[in-house]
Structure formats: C-alpha cells, structure tokens
Design a protein around this motif. Structure first.
Motif, PDB file in Angstrom:
ATOM      1  N   ASP A  37       0.828  -1.203   0.000  1.00  0.00           N
ATOM      2  CA  ASP A  37       0.000   0.000   0.000  1.00  0.00           C
ATOM      3  C   ASP A  37       0.869   1.263   0.000  1.00  0.00           C
ATOM      4  O   ASP A  37       1.500   1.584   1.006  1.00  0.00           O
ATOM      5  CB  ASP A  37      -0.907  -0.015   1.231  1.00  0.00           C
ATOM      6  N   PRO A  38       0.920   1.986  -1.135  1.00  0.00           N
ATOM      7  CA  PRO A  38       1.776   3.175  -1.234  1.00  0.00           C
ATOM      8  C   PRO A  38       1.512   4.206  -0.132  1.00  0.00           C
ATOM      9  O   PRO A  38       2.430   4.864   0.337  1.00  0.00           O
ATOM     10  CB  PRO A  38       1.449   3.746  -2.619  1.00  0.00           C
ATOM     11  N   ASN A  39       0.252   4.347   0.310  1.00  0.00           N
ATOM     12  CA  ASN A  39      -0.060   5.319   1.365  1.00  0.00           C
ATOM     13  C   ASN A  39       0.558   4.914   2.695  1.00  0.00           C
ATOM     14  O   ASN A  39       1.028   5.760   3.467  1.00  0.00           O
ATOM     15  CB  ASN A  39      -1.574   5.484   1.525  1.00  0.00           C
TER      16      ASN A  39
ATOM     17  N   ALA B  14       5.064   5.879   6.589  1.00  0.00           N
ATOM     18  CA  ALA B  14       6.282   5.391   7.264  1.00  0.00           C
ATOM     19  C   ALA B  14       7.474   6.292   6.944  1.00  0.00           C
ATOM     20  O   ALA B  14       8.276   6.619   7.823  1.00  0.00           O
ATOM     21  CB  ALA B  14       6.574   3.954   6.854  1.00  0.00           C
ATOM     22  N   VAL B  15       7.587   6.706   5.686  1.00  0.00           N
ATOM     23  CA  VAL B  15       8.684   7.599   5.292  1.00  0.00           C
ATOM     24  C   VAL B  15       8.609   8.897   6.097  1.00  0.00           C
ATOM     25  O   VAL B  15       9.618   9.382   6.621  1.00  0.00           O
ATOM     26  CB  VAL B  15       8.647   7.906   3.772  1.00  0.00           C
ATOM     27  N   GLY B  16       7.405   9.428   6.234  1.00  0.00           N
ATOM     28  CA  GLY B  16       7.203  10.651   7.003  1.00  0.00           C
ATOM     29  C   GLY B  16       7.644  10.493   8.450  1.00  0.00           C
ATOM     30  O   GLY B  16       8.331  11.361   9.005  1.00  0.00           O
ATOM     31  N   LYS B  17       7.273   9.364   9.033  1.00  0.00           N
ATOM     32  CA  LYS B  17       7.618   9.104  10.439  1.00  0.00           C
ATOM     33  C   LYS B  17       9.140   8.986  10.617  1.00  0.00           C
ATOM     34  O   LYS B  17       9.718   9.517  11.570  1.00  0.00           O
ATOM     35  CB  LYS B  17       6.922   7.819  10.891  1.00  0.00           C
ATOM     36  N   VAL B  18       9.790   8.294   9.683  1.00  0.00           N
ATOM     37  CA  VAL B  18      11.241   8.110   9.761  1.00  0.00           C
ATOM     38  C   VAL B  18      11.942   9.462   9.586  1.00  0.00           C
ATOM     39  O   VAL B  18      12.843   9.812  10.356  1.00  0.00           O
ATOM     40  CB  VAL B  18      11.733   7.079   8.712  1.00  0.00           C
ATOM     41  N   ARG B  19      11.500  10.237   8.588  1.00  0.00           N
ATOM     42  CA  ARG B  19      12.129  11.537   8.327  1.00  0.00           C
ATOM     43  C   ARG B  19      12.038  12.459   9.543  1.00  0.00           C
ATOM     44  O   ARG B  19      12.984  13.164   9.890  1.00  0.00           O
ATOM     45  CB  ARG B  19      11.487  12.205   7.108  1.00  0.00           C
TER      46      ARG B  19
ATOM     47  N   ALA C  47       2.903  -9.487  -5.287  1.00  0.00           N
ATOM     48  CA  ALA C  47       2.609  -8.140  -4.780  1.00  0.00           C
ATOM     49  C   ALA C  47       3.362  -7.868  -3.480  1.00  0.00           C
ATOM     50  O   ALA C  47       3.928  -6.787  -3.293  1.00  0.00           O
ATOM     51  CB  ALA C  47       1.107  -7.967  -4.572  1.00  0.00           C
ATOM     52  N   THR C  48       3.382  -8.833  -2.578  1.00  0.00           N
ATOM     53  CA  THR C  48       4.062  -8.637  -1.292  1.00  0.00           C
ATOM     54  C   THR C  48       5.573  -8.833  -1.398  1.00  0.00           C
ATOM     55  O   THR C  48       6.345  -8.020  -0.900  1.00  0.00           O
ATOM     56  CB  THR C  48       3.507  -9.611  -0.232  1.00  0.00           C
ATOM     57  N   ASN C  49       5.999  -9.921  -2.052  1.00  0.00           N
ATOM     58  CA  ASN C  49       7.412 -10.317  -2.003  1.00  0.00           C
ATOM     59  C   ASN C  49       8.302  -9.559  -2.977  1.00  0.00           C
ATOM     60  O   ASN C  49       9.516  -9.488  -2.772  1.00  0.00           O
ATOM     61  CB  ASN C  49       7.548 -11.818  -2.288  1.00  0.00           C
ATOM     62  N   THR C  50       7.730  -9.021  -4.040  1.00  0.00           N
ATOM     63  CA  THR C  50       8.547  -8.359  -5.063  1.00  0.00           C
ATOM     64  C   THR C  50       8.182  -6.886  -5.225  1.00  0.00           C
ATOM     65  O   THR C  50       9.044  -6.007  -5.150  1.00  0.00           O
ATOM     66  CB  THR C  50       8.402  -9.084  -6.427  1.00  0.00           C
ATOM     67  N   ILE C  51       6.892  -6.611  -5.411  1.00  0.00           N
ATOM     68  CA  ILE C  51       6.470  -5.216  -5.581  1.00  0.00           C
ATOM     69  C   ILE C  51       6.634  -4.458  -4.261  1.00  0.00           C
ATOM     70  O   ILE C  51       7.042  -3.292  -4.252  1.00  0.00           O
ATOM     71  CB  ILE C  51       5.017  -5.134  -6.108  1.00  0.00           C
TER      72      ILE C  51
ATOM     73  N   THR D 220       8.944   0.029  -1.395  1.00  0.00           N
ATOM     74  CA  THR D 220       9.564   0.492  -0.149  1.00  0.00           C
ATOM     75  C   THR D 220      10.937   1.093  -0.440  1.00  0.00           C
ATOM     76  O   THR D 220      11.283   2.160   0.080  1.00  0.00           O
ATOM     77  CB  THR D 220       9.657  -0.680   0.853  1.00  0.00           C
ATOM     78  N   SER D 221      11.711   0.422  -1.297  1.00  0.00           N
ATOM     79  CA  SER D 221      13.046   0.924  -1.658  1.00  0.00           C
ATOM     80  C   SER D 221      12.941   2.265  -2.385  1.00  0.00           C
ATOM     81  O   SER D 221      13.703   3.195  -2.104  1.00  0.00           O
ATOM     82  CB  SER D 221      13.788  -0.092  -2.528  1.00  0.00           C
TER      83      SER D 221
END
Length: 260
Positions: free
Chosen positions: A73-75, A80-85, A121-125, A130-131
């Motif tokens: 889920d891109p959202n 998560a990116v926001g929280k880490v930043r 979808a989970t293992n590759t996409i 995320t990367s």
C-alpha cells in the motif's frame, strides 16, 4: 568480533510481527552498539513487537513501531517515510531491511493466477515500492559527512530472499514446489541486482540474503535446520562485514555466497 565494531545509526525493518522479523529486531537491540533509531514496521504495534520493546535494557532508545502495516500500500509506505524523516532528519536512513513476505502452499498442478499475483505483490512489488520511497533518505545517509566505501553502516538495502528463488540451485523441489513463492523470490533477486546497478554509485549497498528455513511460510510441516535466533544472529554477522565487493550479490545466513 565483527559485531563489536558494527554500528548502524538508523534501521527500518519490515515484517516485524513474528518469525525472522521479530528475531532481527531483538538482535539489533542486543548489538554492542544498538541503532540510535530503530523502526519496526509491523501490523500490530501493541502485540509481539510491543512486548519485545517492553524488555529492552534501560537507557537504550526504544524502537519506534512504524505505521508501515502493508508494503503493498503506497499510502502506508508514505506514512512510514514521514515518520522516519521526522526522527532522523538530515542524517537519513542507514539501513532498510525488506523482510515482509508471504507464501501460498502450491504445486505446479494447483498453482493459480490469484496466488501468483498475491505473493508477487508482497514479495517483489513491496520491496520495490519500499526501496523507491526510502531512496531519498538512504541517499542522505550515503552522503553524510565522513562516509565512504559501501557498507550497511553507511547506507544499504537488504532484501530477505530465499534459496528457493535460486534458479541455479533449484533446491527442495521434492519437498515443496510453491511455484508462486519461488517465482516471487527469483524476481526479488533480480530486483536486488537492479537496485545495486542503479544505486551502488550513489553509495548505497544492495544485497539479497537467504535466512535459512526459519520464516513462518516455511515452518508448516517442515523442521528447518536453523532456529530463528541463530538465523538472525547469522544475518546480522553477515551485514556487519559486507562491503563494496558484495554489492548486488546473494548470501545465506551463514555468510556463504549463493548462486543466482
């Protein structure tokens, strides 16, 4: 001894709800120099992860359960990116461990389009998205003052893969065909190589790691030769010694190089 000098400022680990993810989380907390910022991406922050966090030694920075419940889920990833930043600021993120994974038991005769799509979808996409999303933070870490050479302490993407994704080794066919899982991990291995080719030049190390037969998808009906704690220790020992020559390569938890 390699672990003594292993210090990573910040780590984001996906799939922390159980199995290898939870063991890696514990292992990171138990390092001689634990990460200053540890982000545990999980479905249930109050569950097992919360209990691990309850047992951490006083004085260490507790990991932040991260709102990355769903790597498809891109959202969720964006949050998560926001929280880490917010926490790491301009220091960036040093280490992204893409550990979230799933499987469906199947044989070649019973494999379905739905299984293939779900697992891919989970293992590759998931690891791809995320990367991509964390790339700016990884680049910031790679560019931080005094950083040189490739290492997991500087900036790295570690994809938790499987020997079952090795086309050359083609292991354990008689035991479990699991075509959807094998194909998703073979694709993840290629993604790892693509990431390494594209980002190695910017100071980000990218590798694939097989943790052995420990993750929940492999547990059912099969006794693995390795406990989840042994695997996590082995994976962290490996990460401590990876360098530029390891970029775009495939390893197992024992620190042995694997065939693609």
């Amino acid at each position: 001894a390699a672990m003594e000098g292993f210090g990573v400022g910040s780590v984001l680990l996906t799939g922390c709800d159980g199995g290898l993810g939870l063991a890696l989380l514990k292992g990171l907390l138990e390092l001689p120099r634990p990460p200053r910022h540890l982000f545990a991406a999980c479905l249930d922050p109050q569950g097992k992860v919360g209990r691990v966090l309850g047992g951490i030694p006083p004085g260490t920075q507790p990991p932040a359960p991260c709102p990355l419940a769903d790597v498809t889920d891109p959202n969720s990833i964006k949050a998560a990116v926001g929280k880490v930043r917010e926490k790491v600021g301009s220091a960036g993120l040093n280490l992204l461990i893409n550990n979230a994974g799933t499987t469906r038991r199947s044989t070649l005769a019973t494999e379905t389009a739905e299984n293939m799509a779900l697992v891919y979808a989970t293992n590759t996409i998931g690891p791809l998205q995320t990367s991509q999303a964390f790339l700016p933070l990884l680049k910031e870490a790679a560019e931080a003052k005094g950083q040189q050479g490739l290492s997991c302490s500087r900036a790295a993407i570690v994809n938790i893969s499987s020997i079952l994704g090795s086309i050359q080794a083609a292991e354990a066919w008689e035991e479990r065909q699991d075509v959807c899982y094998r194909c998703s991990k073979a694709a993840l291995n290629m993604l790892t190589k693509c990431l390494a080719l594209e980002y190695g030049g910017t100071g980000i190390l990218c590798v694939a790691v097989d943790p052995g037969r420990v993750t929940p998808p492999l547990e059912r009906g099969m006794q693995g030769p390795v406990t989840v704690e042994e695997s996590a220790r082995g994976v962290l020992r490996l990460l401590a010694r990876l360098s530029a020559t390891s970029n775009g390569t495939f390893w197992d938890w024992r620190g042995q190089s694997l065939p693609w």
